[in-house]
Design a protein around this motif. Sequence first.
Motif, PDB file in Angstrom:
ATOM      1  N   ARG A  45      -4.673  27.989 -45.014  1.00  0.00           N
ATOM      2  CA  ARG A  45      -5.351  27.010 -44.177  1.00  0.00           C
ATOM      3  C   ARG A  45      -4.800  25.601 -44.430  1.00  0.00           C
ATOM      4  O   ARG A  45      -5.532  24.617 -44.432  1.00  0.00           O
ATOM      5  CB  ARG A  45      -6.869  27.078 -44.345  1.00  0.00           C
ATOM      6  CG  ARG A  45      -7.436  28.454 -43.924  1.00  0.00           C
ATOM      7  CD  ARG A  45      -8.947  28.558 -44.020  1.00  0.00           C
ATOM      8  NE  ARG A  45      -9.624  27.648 -43.117  1.00  0.00           N
ATOM      9  CZ  ARG A  45      -9.984  27.924 -41.860  1.00  0.00           C
ATOM     10  NH1 ARG A  45      -9.707  29.109 -41.345  1.00  0.00           N
ATOM     11  NH2 ARG A  45     -10.608  27.051 -41.124  1.00  0.00           N
ATOM     12  N   GLY A  46      -3.491  25.550 -44.641  1.00  0.00           N
ATOM     13  CA  GLY A  46      -2.820  24.275 -44.901  1.00  0.00           C
ATOM     14  C   GLY A  46      -2.804  23.366 -43.686  1.00  0.00           C
ATOM     15  O   GLY A  46      -2.858  23.818 -42.541  1.00  0.00           O
ATOM     16  N   ARG A  47      -2.710  22.101 -43.959  1.00  0.00           N
ATOM     17  CA  ARG A  47      -2.652  21.095 -42.893  1.00  0.00           C
ATOM     18  C   ARG A  47      -1.252  21.086 -42.294  1.00  0.00           C
ATOM     19  O   ARG A  47      -0.255  21.225 -43.012  1.00  0.00           O
ATOM     20  CB  ARG A  47      -2.980  19.722 -43.486  1.00  0.00           C
ATOM     21  CG  ARG A  47      -3.077  18.627 -42.474  1.00  0.00           C
ATOM     22  CD  ARG A  47      -4.506  18.472 -41.985  1.00  0.00           C
ATOM     23  NE  ARG A  47      -4.554  17.365 -41.045  1.00  0.00           N
ATOM     24  CZ  ARG A  47      -5.037  17.463 -39.825  1.00  0.00           C
ATOM     25  NH1 ARG A  47      -5.545  18.581 -39.408  1.00  0.00           N
ATOM     26  NH2 ARG A  47      -5.038  16.446 -39.019  1.00  0.00           N
ATOM     27  N   PHE A  48      -1.166  20.942 -40.986  1.00  0.00           N
ATOM     28  CA  PHE A  48       0.128  20.830 -40.307  1.00  0.00           C
ATOM     29  C   PHE A  48      -0.043  19.940 -39.095  1.00  0.00           C
ATOM     30  O   PHE A  48      -1.166  19.723 -38.616  1.00  0.00           O
ATOM     31  CB  PHE A  48       0.666  22.210 -39.887  1.00  0.00           C
ATOM     32  CG  PHE A  48      -0.221  22.939 -38.917  1.00  0.00           C
ATOM     33  CD1 PHE A  48      -0.144  22.701 -37.543  1.00  0.00           C
ATOM     34  CD2 PHE A  48      -1.156  23.864 -39.368  1.00  0.00           C
ATOM     35  CE1 PHE A  48      -0.978  23.364 -36.656  1.00  0.00           C
ATOM     36  CE2 PHE A  48      -1.987  24.528 -38.476  1.00  0.00           C
ATOM     37  CZ  PHE A  48      -1.895  24.279 -37.120  1.00  0.00           C
ATOM     38  N   GLU A  49       1.048  19.434 -38.588  1.00  0.00           N
ATOM     39  CA  GLU A  49       1.046  18.641 -37.360  1.00  0.00           C
ATOM     40  C   GLU A  49       1.427  19.550 -36.197  1.00  0.00           C
ATOM     41  O   GLU A  49       2.319  20.399 -36.325  1.00  0.00           O
ATOM     42  CB  GLU A  49       2.045  17.485 -37.470  1.00  0.00           C
ATOM     43  CG  GLU A  49       1.714  16.491 -38.575  1.00  0.00           C
ATOM     44  CD  GLU A  49       0.373  15.800 -38.378  1.00  0.00           C
ATOM     45  OE1 GLU A  49       0.005  15.529 -37.208  1.00  0.00           O
ATOM     46  OE2 GLU A  49      -0.308  15.551 -39.390  1.00  0.00           O
ATOM     47  N   ASN A  50       0.768  19.373 -35.064  1.00  0.00           N
ATOM     48  CA  ASN A  50       1.080  20.179 -33.885  1.00  0.00           C
ATOM     49  C   ASN A  50       2.548  20.089 -33.497  1.00  0.00           C
ATOM     50  O   ASN A  50       3.161  21.093 -33.144  1.00  0.00           O
ATOM     51  CB  ASN A  50       0.200  19.771 -32.699  1.00  0.00           C
ATOM     52  CG  ASN A  50      -1.191  20.344 -32.793  1.00  0.00           C
ATOM     53  OD1 ASN A  50      -1.390  21.469 -33.218  1.00  0.00           O
ATOM     54  ND2 ASN A  50      -2.175  19.554 -32.395  1.00  0.00           N
ATOM     55  N   ASP A  51       3.126  18.894 -33.558  1.00  0.00           N
ATOM     56  CA  ASP A  51       4.534  18.736 -33.187  1.00  0.00           C
ATOM     57  C   ASP A  51       5.438  19.601 -34.062  1.00  0.00           C
ATOM     58  O   ASP A  51       6.383  20.213 -33.573  1.00  0.00           O
ATOM     59  CB  ASP A  51       4.969  17.270 -33.283  1.00  0.00           C
ATOM     60  CG  ASP A  51       4.392  16.407 -32.173  1.00  0.00           C
ATOM     61  OD1 ASP A  51       3.891  16.961 -31.164  1.00  0.00           O
ATOM     62  OD2 ASP A  51       4.444  15.172 -32.308  1.00  0.00           O
ATOM     63  N   ALA A  52       5.138  19.646 -35.358  1.00  0.00           N
ATOM     64  CA  ALA A  52       5.960  20.442 -36.279  1.00  0.00           C
ATOM     65  C   ALA A  52       5.839  21.927 -35.978  1.00  0.00           C
ATOM     66  O   ALA A  52       6.836  22.657 -35.972  1.00  0.00           O
ATOM     67  CB  ALA A  52       5.572  20.150 -37.728  1.00  0.00           C
ATOM     68  N   LEU A  53       4.617  22.404 -35.708  1.00  0.00           N
ATOM     69  CA  LEU A  53       4.442  23.829 -35.428  1.00  0.00           C
ATOM     70  C   LEU A  53       4.988  24.188 -34.053  1.00  0.00           C
ATOM     71  O   LEU A  53       5.572  25.255 -33.870  1.00  0.00           O
ATOM     72  CB  LEU A  53       2.980  24.244 -35.564  1.00  0.00           C
ATOM     73  CG  LEU A  53       2.713  25.746 -35.470  1.00  0.00           C
ATOM     74  CD1 LEU A  53       3.651  26.570 -36.347  1.00  0.00           C
ATOM     75  CD2 LEU A  53       1.263  26.052 -35.802  1.00  0.00           C
ATOM     76  N   ASN A  54       4.855  23.312 -33.085  1.00  0.00           N
ATOM     77  CA  ASN A  54       5.454  23.559 -31.771  1.00  0.00           C
ATOM     78  C   ASN A  54       6.969  23.677 -31.882  1.00  0.00           C
ATOM     79  O   ASN A  54       7.579  24.552 -31.258  1.00  0.00           O
ATOM     80  CB  ASN A  54       5.062  22.461 -30.781  1.00  0.00           C
ATOM     81  CG  ASN A  54       3.685  22.687 -30.191  1.00  0.00           C
ATOM     82  OD1 ASN A  54       3.376  23.776 -29.730  1.00  0.00           O
ATOM     83  ND2 ASN A  54       2.858  21.657 -30.209  1.00  0.00           N
ATOM     84  N   ALA A  55       7.595  22.824 -32.679  1.00  0.00           N
ATOM     85  CA  ALA A  55       9.046  22.896 -32.873  1.00  0.00           C
ATOM     86  C   ALA A  55       9.433  24.177 -33.607  1.00  0.00           C
ATOM     87  O   ALA A  55      10.415  24.838 -33.248  1.00  0.00           O
ATOM     88  CB  ALA A  55       9.533  21.666 -33.641  1.00  0.00           C
ATOM     89  N   LEU A  56       8.671  24.552 -34.627  1.00  0.00           N
ATOM     90  CA  LEU A  56       8.938  25.790 -35.371  1.00  0.00           C
ATOM     91  C   LEU A  56       8.777  27.006 -34.457  1.00  0.00           C
ATOM     92  O   LEU A  56       9.594  27.928 -34.495  1.00  0.00           O
ATOM     93  CB  LEU A  56       7.998  25.889 -36.571  1.00  0.00           C
ATOM     94  CG  LEU A  56       8.181  27.087 -37.486  1.00  0.00           C
ATOM     95  CD1 LEU A  56       9.544  27.073 -38.151  1.00  0.00           C
ATOM     96  CD2 LEU A  56       7.076  27.102 -38.544  1.00  0.00           C
TER      97      LEU A  56
END
Length: 131
Positions: free
Chosen positions: A8-19
């Motif tokens: 349940r780590g914190r992430f940014e939407n932009d980073a996950l969208n790019a991944l």
Amino acid sequence: MTIAYEWRGRFENDALNALHADGFGHAVLQDDWWAQVNRHSLGWVCATEDGELAGFVNVAWDGGVHAFILDTLVAARHRRRGIGTELVAVAAEQARAAKCEWLHVDFDDELTDFYFSACGFRPTKAGLIPL
């Protein structure tokens, strides 16, 4: 470099969208992953290296004893280092801790070795209806 794994780590939407775009070979979308996983998932695992999102796996569930692996992703430059295997291992450990009894996954044929050999899933019969 060391990879850190966080349930349940914190992430940014932009980073996950790019991944996600990198992993599935599509254009970068603007999905609101943070809202989606917080609304519908048992949890997720983030793999980071020096603050950069290197991998991700989503663990959806039925609210009972069944959990489902979705969107197992490792950035192209981080592959072949065991990150995907560890993401799934952490997901399984956390699903077990949440009292889930089953962890399901479906995948394309080229991922058979990864899920069966590296991650320990076993073949079962399943069905799928494309919608």
